[in-house]
Every structure is written in C-alpha cells, then in structure tokens.
Design an enzyme around this catalytic site. Structure first.
Site, mmCIF file in Angstrom:
data_model
loop_
_atom_site.group_PDB
_atom_site.id
_atom_site.type_symbol
_atom_site.label_atom_id
_atom_site.label_comp_id
_atom_site.label_asym_id
_atom_site.label_seq_id
_atom_site.Cartn_x
_atom_site.Cartn_y
_atom_site.Cartn_z
ATOM 1 N N LYS A 147 124.059 83.803 -6.829
ATOM 2 C CA LYS A 147 123.841 84.491 -8.099
ATOM 3 C C LYS A 147 124.584 85.829 -8.126
ATOM 4 O O LYS A 147 125.272 86.158 -9.091
ATOM 5 C CB LYS A 147 122.353 84.723 -8.338
ATOM 6 N N GLU A 156 125.711 85.540 4.045
ATOM 7 C CA GLU A 156 125.970 84.256 4.686
ATOM 8 C C GLU A 156 126.907 83.400 3.840
ATOM 9 O O GLU A 156 127.847 82.775 4.358
ATOM 10 C CB GLU A 156 124.642 83.492 4.898
ATOM 11 N N GLY A 198 116.057 82.022 -7.252
ATOM 12 C CA GLY A 198 116.823 81.074 -6.446
ATOM 13 C C GLY A 198 116.066 79.812 -6.104
ATOM 14 O O GLY A 198 116.605 78.704 -6.177
ATOM 15 N N ARG A 199 114.794 79.935 -5.735
ATOM 16 C CA ARG A 199 114.021 78.763 -5.319
ATOM 17 C C ARG A 199 113.643 77.859 -6.489
ATOM 18 O O ARG A 199 113.080 76.787 -6.289
ATOM 19 C CB ARG A 199 112.781 79.200 -4.546
ATOM 20 N N GLU A 248 107.708 81.815 -0.053
ATOM 21 C CA GLU A 248 108.441 82.940 -0.627
ATOM 22 C C GLU A 248 107.762 83.405 -1.918
ATOM 23 O O GLU A 248 107.805 84.590 -2.260
ATOM 24 C CB GLU A 248 109.891 82.547 -0.906
ATOM 25 N N HIS A 281 103.557 60.437 15.819
ATOM 26 C CA HIS A 281 103.804 60.433 17.258
ATOM 27 C C HIS A 281 104.138 61.826 17.768
ATOM 28 O O HIS A 281 104.686 61.987 18.861
ATOM 29 C CB HIS A 281 104.933 59.452 17.585
ATOM 30 N N LYS A 317 117.742 91.924 4.840
ATOM 31 C CA LYS A 317 119.130 92.113 4.413
ATOM 32 C C LYS A 317 119.534 93.585 4.526
ATOM 33 O O LYS A 317 120.635 93.911 4.986
ATOM 34 C CB LYS A 317 119.307 91.645 2.970
#
Length: 553
Positions: free
Chosen positions: A210, A216, A271-272, A357, A388, A516
């Site tokens: 955005k 990253e 974002g999510r 978040e 398992h 950040k």
C-alpha cells in the site's frame, strides 16, 4: 469515573454469564445431549453456503440468550450498521473499514469523503479483468514475445497471506499453463529459491505494498528487478513484466513501473482485509476473473447474511460469542483452526493474522487499560495430520482449547474411500473432544485386554481422557470460489464482533509498527553505517557486534 472495562465486567449481562459458567461446570456435554434429543438440529444454522453445527459447546438456551444479551448491550447491531455504512470505525486512524465495499456488487453508493467507493471498486475490477484477460488469452506477452506463464507475488502480511490461501484453496480452478509463486520473507532464501524456478521471459512480478515503503517487499522487489535486468538487459522491458498494487503511484513509477500497470489501494482497507481488492490479482490471474468474481460474490453473500440474519441464527455472531464465552469465562487463551481439506491448508495462517492483529489489544477504543482478556492465540493445521501431532494436547493436556473443524461434504479428488476416511476422522476427533474416556471406561478396556488388576490401576489414569472439550463444525458442500469467499468473510465478521464485545479497535495495528520503527535504527548499525548507539540495550548491542564480527552480510 469507571472505565469501559469495568463497566463491561460489572454489567448485568456479564454477571449473568459468570453464573452460567458456574451452572455449566457440573454439566458434561454428553448430559446436555442426553437431555435434549433435538440438540444437534436446534444448534445448527446456515448462511451463504456454509453450515455451522455448534451443538458440541458448553451452552444451553439460557447461555445463548445471555451471550446475545451481552452483544446487544455492546450495541452490536448499531456497530455492524456503522461498519457497512462507512462510518469511521477505525477510531485511532480516523478511517472507515470498508473491505465489504470491495465485494459489493454495485447499485448502492457508499460515500467516503465525497467519493462513491463502490464505483471506484467497480472501475478497478474492470481494469483487473482487462489485464487478466490479456494475459490469459496471450494478447499480452513478455518482452521476448513468449506467453506469460508464471506470477510472482511479492508482498507480506495481508498482501501475502490472503492471496496465498485463496490461490491454494482454488487450485482445482487454476488456468492451464499458469503457475503462482509468493515471496514474503526478508530472508534472501525466499526470493532466491523462487527465482530459480521461473523464466524471466515468461514471468510477471506483482509488487504488493500500500505504501510502497514496506522494507521486506521493496528489498525483495529490488532483487527481482535486478535479476530480471541481468537476464534481459533492457530497462524498458520492466513495463511488460512488473506491476504494482499501491496507494503510492510516484514511488512505483520511480521503481520503473508504468503508471498503467499500477492498481490502486485505499486508506479505508487494512492489509489483512485487502485480498478482495487488486491485492487479489495473483488469484485472478491463476483462476481467471470469472472465478475471482465468484469469490467476491461468496464473500458478499456472507456480508448480507451478517447484516440480515437474526443474531441467534447469524454465523459470525454465534461463533464470535462462543469465542468470547471460552476466552473470558473459561480461561481458554488459545483457539485451534482445523481444516480437514488439503486445499485449505493455509487457512490457519491467514486467520492467525486476521484475528491476532485485529484484536491483540490491551486498551479499549478510549485508550483505557482493559481488565479482561482479548484475542486468543490462533493456531492450527490440516486434518488428519494434526491428529498425529498436537491433538494429544487438545485431548489430554491441561489447557482448554476450543476448536473449529472445517470440512466439505464433497471432494475435488475422489480417490478410493479417502474422503469418507477423512470425514470419519473429523467427526471422531470432535466426538472424542466431547465425550473423552472416563476412568471406569479405561479400567474396563484394560481388564478386557486381560491385564492384571495392578497393571490396570497403573495404566488406567494414563488412558483416561477428560472430554467436555468444545468444538464447532463448519460444513460446505465443496470448496469453491463462492464457499471460500464466504468462509473468509465469516471469520472477518467474527473477528469484528469479538472486537465490539471487547471494546477494542479491530482495524489498527500499532504493535506491528513498533518493530518497524526500531528496525530502522538497528539496520544501519548492522551495515556499519553508524556507530554504537546508547539508545539500545546491552543485549541488542552485543548481538549487533556478533553479527558484524561474523561477517553476516
């Protein structure tokens, strides 16, 4: 003046639920089923192509009534209406949260600062369709004239988890000859290993950020850009192979991306919650635009259900209230997401970000400290693999871990009796959580095996399983674009309802920002661009020295 937190916990609705818990302590789930032959059908609700069996929960009709009363006391219906209307429900950033507008079919205007955002969304979808069609019909090719066959999506967080989940979930709908890859980690191995698998002549890179400032994403994009130029040697070719989804068009253009290849993001989408926007381009490219629109339609169907269904038959509301019930009244600080479908394997990862978040907060919307627990730890994995591994902790551990089992009635891959086996495993795990195995049953089993009395007593306590562990079972006919859209939207609204009850802003994430900010001060020191800092603690200083002395670059 009492704060919102104490108002909530001292409210008559909260106190009624405290009494409900005391009443439920002595009532095992098996007794609730024995007392009510119709429990399974009465605690079964449907909406938007999904069905929820919530009968295996430690509730009665009175409990459900008290939970619904708590929701109403928190003005849930008003807050829900404000969300859809475009009010500034993200209070700390003074913004709406209009991810629902991204999947709105049109016909109704939703205004933000004088702009009809639904119209903006529809225009962007049309642009996406034009672009996707040009790639899939091969009228748009790479710099050498070859068809584009691989999509590398570079993003992180919501720009990565949602699209990755959906692209995997809809693998049966992949367009022939198209392949999708996702790069998120700043670990150089991620981008390097991905680039080994693609051809620069046939690869399309999508940069998803955005702000176009996410460290990253930008560093991985720079590596991809240089790799591409090393192979083709022509900067003008970038326009044929690089796109961006961002609100920062100048930064994307400075990177070398043509303005026509930049798709918009908006401040009113977190974002999510963004996979429904152009952030979903990798999904659209891999499954086709028709299927992407069906994904949006499924999500919109859940939006409509959330808006219109009575609270007692409302899937997101009931699931959220059950989560609050266990989190705040039973001390369950964790919740398992267990999809019994390989295509949904990344669902727990996406829901982890969505829930944690959003509701990982310790103050309410007024900035007052909370006196109760908020978001639980969300985790999980696919069945039957988890049986398992970590199901042992669910069944016999000391923690209460509510679980959501998710399974389709039909499979895309009918092989022998595999799907019946899978369904049997899913049902048996939910039943085992509920019934457990009493000490008397364990003794009886061991005696039937012919063990001596002393050996029976030695082993019986180890084989006893407490049971009375709650679970939901979510069912769909099949994993399709529509049901995947509805499923993700269901959890989005569930998360919102929880936030309303807890009185938190579910749409900011200031805790994410702190790391950040601190990283901006540490990185120059790791690179030797700045000397020691008195602002850092001794541990950080020591580890920076170790990195530099080891030649970590």
């Amino acid at each position: 003046m009492p704060d919102t937190a104490s108002k909530l916990t001292s409210s008559p609705e909260w106190q009624a639920l405290e009494r409900q818990r005391q009443q439920q302590l002595a009532k095992p789930l098996t007794q609730l089923f024995a007392e009510d032959p119709n429990r399974a059908t009465r605690y079964f609700i449907e909406g938007a192509g999904l069905s929820l069996d919530f009968s295996k929960n430690r509730i009665t009709d009175d409990t459900l009534d008290d939970l619904l009363a708590l929701a109403r006391s928190c003005r849930l219906e008003d807050r829900r209406d404000a969300l859809f209307r475009g009010d500034k429900v993200n209070s700390t950033e003074d913004r709406p949260a209009l991810h629902t507008a991204l999947r709105h079919p049109g016909g109704t205007a939703i205004m933000v600062d004088g702009v009809d955002v639904v119209a903006e969304v529809r225009k962007t979808l049309d642009r996406m369709e034009t672009f996707v069609t040009s790639v899939l019909d091969q009228s748009r090719t790479g710099y050498s004239g070859k068809a584009l066959t691989d999509v590398v999506s570079i993003g992180i967080g919501g720009s990565y988890l949602g699209p990755k989940l959906v692209s995997e979930a809809l693998q049966p709908y992949w367009q022939e000859g198209m392949h999708c890859h996702f790069v998120a980690n700043i670990d150089g191995t991620d981008i390097c290993e991905t680039l080994k698998r693609v051809n620069p002549e046939t690869t399309l890179f999508l940069i998803q950020s955005k702000s176009f400032r996410t460290q990253e994403t930008l560093e991985n994009s720079a590596v991809a850009r240089q790799w591409f130029l090393d192979h083709c040697g022509d900067e003008s070719a970038i326009a044929k192979h690089f796109l961006a989804v961002t609100a920062n068009v100048p930064a994307a253009e400075a990177f070398g991306i043509d303005a026509d290849n930049v798709f918009p993001m908006w401040d009113w989408v977190g974002g999510r919650y963004s996979l429904w926007s152009a952030i979903g381009l990798p999904v659209a490219l891999i499954v086709g635009m028709d299927n992407f629109r069906k994904l949006l339609a499924g999500a919109h169907a859940m939006d409509t259900h959330f808006q219109d269904a009575p609270l007692a038959q409302n899937l997101p509301v009931v699931m959220a209230l059950l989560s609050v019930w266990y989190n705040n009244f039973w001390g369950a600080n964790t919740h398992a997401i267990l999809p019994y479908d390989h295509y949904l394997r990344s669902l727990p990862d996406h829901l982890q970000q969505l829930d944690m978040e959003s509701n990982g907060k310790s103050v309410n919307e007024a900035g007052e400290p909370l006196g109760y627990e908020t978001g639980p730890v969300i985790w999980g994995g696919t069945g039957s693999n988890g049986q398992h591994a970590y199901h042992q902790l669910i069944h016999q551990g000391t923690r209460l871990i509510p679980a959501d089992f998710i399974i389709p009635l039909k499979t895309h891959n009918p092989v022998a009796t595999h799907h019946a086996d899978l369904f049997a495993n899913c049902l048996s795990q939910a039943r085992a959580m509920m019934t457990g195995k009493s000490l008397a049953e364990a003794r009886s089993e061991l005696k039937a095996e012919g063990l001596a009395d002393a050996e029976v007593e030695r082993l019986a306590h180890h084989k006893a399983i407490p049971g009375n562990k709650p679970s939901n079972l979510l069912i769909m006919e099949k994993v399709t674009p529509e049901t995947v859209g509805a499923l993700i939207a269901l959890y989005e609204h569930r998360t919102f309802v929880q936030g309303v009850i807890w009185g938190v802003d579910s749409f900011d994430q200031w805790g994410v920002e702190l790391g950040k900010q601190l990283g901006q001060g540490i990185l120059p020191r790791l690179l030797g661009e700045r000397g020691p800092s008195s602002d850092s603690d001794s541990s950080t200083n020591h580890l920076i020295d170790l990195f530099r002395s080891a030649g970590g670059l």
